[in-house]
Structure formats: structure tokens, C-alpha cells
Design an enzyme around this catalytic site. Structure first.
Site, short mmCIF file in Angstrom:
data_model
loop_
_atom_site.label_atom_id
_atom_site.label_comp_id
_atom_site.label_asym_id
_atom_site.label_seq_id
_atom_site.Cartn_x
_atom_site.Cartn_y
_atom_site.Cartn_z
N SER A 1 -41.42 -5.65 17.78
CA SER A 1 -41.32 -5.01 16.66
C SER A 1 -42.61 -5.70 15.47
O SER A 1 -42.09 -6.00 14.83
CB SER A 1 -40.11 -4.37 15.63
OG SER A 1 -39.28 -5.93 16.14
N SER B 1 -40.93 -16.00 22.12
CA SER B 1 -40.03 -16.78 20.59
C SER B 1 -38.92 -17.17 21.01
O SER B 1 -38.49 -18.47 20.16
CB SER B 1 -40.93 -15.50 19.81
OG SER B 1 -39.82 -14.63 19.60
N GLY B 2 -37.74 -16.46 21.96
CA GLY B 2 -36.48 -17.10 21.76
C GLY B 2 -35.80 -15.15 21.62
O GLY B 2 -34.27 -16.08 21.24
N LYS B 3 -36.43 -14.90 21.19
CA LYS B 3 -35.26 -13.15 21.15
C LYS B 3 -33.98 -13.19 21.36
O LYS B 3 -33.02 -12.86 21.43
CB LYS B 3 -36.07 -11.92 20.54
CG LYS B 3 -37.31 -12.55 19.23
CD LYS B 3 -38.26 -10.70 19.47
CE LYS B 3 -38.76 -10.33 20.84
NZ LYS B 3 -39.72 -11.11 20.95
N SER B 4 -34.91 -12.73 22.71
CA SER B 4 -33.51 -12.46 23.90
C SER B 4 -32.74 -13.11 23.81
O SER B 4 -31.41 -13.10 24.33
CB SER B 4 -34.24 -12.05 25.19
OG SER B 4 -35.16 -10.67 24.75
N GLY C 1 -40.10 -11.14 16.38
CA GLY C 1 -40.42 -12.09 16.58
C GLY C 1 -41.74 -11.92 18.05
O GLY C 1 -41.20 -11.23 18.55
#
Length: 200
Positions: A106, A36-39, A32
Site C-alpha cells: 500500500s 520489509s517483514g510485513k507478512s 512497508g
């Protein structure tokens, strides 16, 4: 690759490691935009897995660039190599029987497909779908502001494209639910696919 390098099979096989751990191995590939809030979601999932007694490990994009990929920049070629190395490391972690999480932008479909090819049916793409405007509003590191001012080149979503996943195994819409609900969505998927079981 030198012809003198030979792959050595381990004395302990993958299935034995999985059996010992009591759950299957997989690769949760969070993708994302920046912010976006991935981690955050990946860490929430990792905490839930730990509390369930599962064996997991999270590879975070920023952390990896402090060590393994410290020599890479952010141009397209470096981004591709960044993802290739992570996919290779993830493959080893999967072989050890772990549930692996990776939180990387990615942005390119080709690179995510390469990671999928490495992990095979163990690959689970988790698209953390957050509108660009929301990510830019959050801007926890001040990166979007710098990118808008031209201080950062090749910045995903601004001066470099993000290729949206077409058929992710898990699609999380962060503007519609909480971090807790997003993490539980991932856990529920793992239950459904019998990667983990209710007795974990």
C-alpha cells in the site's frame, strides 16, 4: 450503483458480536516495502492473538491476489483498486467483531487514508520501517533483482514511489529489533488501547 440496491442491517449488531468475542475489533494495516517483514510480523501477531484467545484473521497481499484480486495488475490504478477492495473486505470483517490484519505494500498515502476512512477509529496503521537496502539484500522473491534489470515495471522503491507514513499508530523499525519484539510491540499497543485486555 443501481437505485434498486438497498443496504440491509443485520439482525445481530456489531456491539453484540464484540461482546461475544470479549475484545474490540480493529484493523491492523501493515504497510512497508516489499521484503520489509510485513507478512512475517503480521503472522507473528496473529499467532499471539490466537494464543490469547482473540478472534482474528490476516489478509495477506499475495494470497488476496490469488483470488479476490487476481484480475488486477501492478500499475497505479490497479494498486489503488487492490487497496480499495481490501479496505471494503476489512470493513466487513471489523463489523463481524474480528481483529483484522492486512499485509500490503500500500505505497500511496491517499489509498491508506481511504482505508482509514472506511474503518474509522478502528484503523491502526502499522509502518514496518525497513531500509530499502536491507529489503533489497533480503529479496526473498528475487523481485528487486528483476526490477533493477527492468523485468518488473512499477516496482515500489525502484521504479514506483513509496510514500512513507507520516504519523502511523505503530512504527516498527525492523533493523533495530527482532520479529518477536516487533510482534510484541503491536500486542502492547492493543493492550494500551484496551482493544484486548490482560485477561484475554
Amino acid at each position: 450503483m443501481s437505485s434498486n440496491i438497498v443496504w440491509h442491517n443485520a439482525a445481530v449488531e456489531h456491539d453484540e458480536r464484540v461482546s461475544q468475542k470479549g475484545h474490540d475489533a480493529c484493523l491492523l494495516w501493515y504497510t512497508g516495502l516489499s521484503g520489509s517483514g510485513k507478512s512475517t510480523i503480521a503472522n507473528a501477531v496473529d499467532r499471539k492473538l490466537y494464543e490469547l484467545g482473540c478472534h482474528s484473521y490476516l489478509l495477506d497481499g499475495d494470497n488476496i491476489r490469488h483470488g479476490l484480486n487476481a484480475d488486477l495488475g501492478f500499475d497505479d490504478a490497479s494498486r489503488k483498486e487492490n487497496i480499495r477492495r481490501i479496505a471494503e473486505v476489512s470493513k466487513l470483517f471489523i463489523d463481524s467483531g474480528l481483529i483484522v490484519g492486512t499485509a500490503f505494500i500500500s505505497p500511496f498515502k491517499e489509498d491508506r487514508e481511504q482505508a482509514r476512512a472506511f474503518a474509522g477509529d478502528k484503523f491502526i496503521e502499522v509502518y514496518v520501517d525497513t531500509p530499502l537496502g536491507v529489503c533489497e539484500q533480503r529479496d526473498p522473491k528475487g523481485l528487486y533483482k528483476k526490477a533493477r534489470q527492468g523485468e518488473i515495471k512499477h516496482f515500489t522503491g525502484i521504479s514506483s514511489p513509496y510514500e512513507t507514513p507520516e504519523q502511523p499508530e505503530i512504527h516498527i523499525k525492523t533493523n533495530e529489533q527482532s520479529i518477536e519484539a516487533s510482534a510484541q510491540q503491536v500486542i502492547d499497543f492493543l493492550y494500551t488501547k484496551k482493544i484486548i485486555n490482560r485477561n484475554s
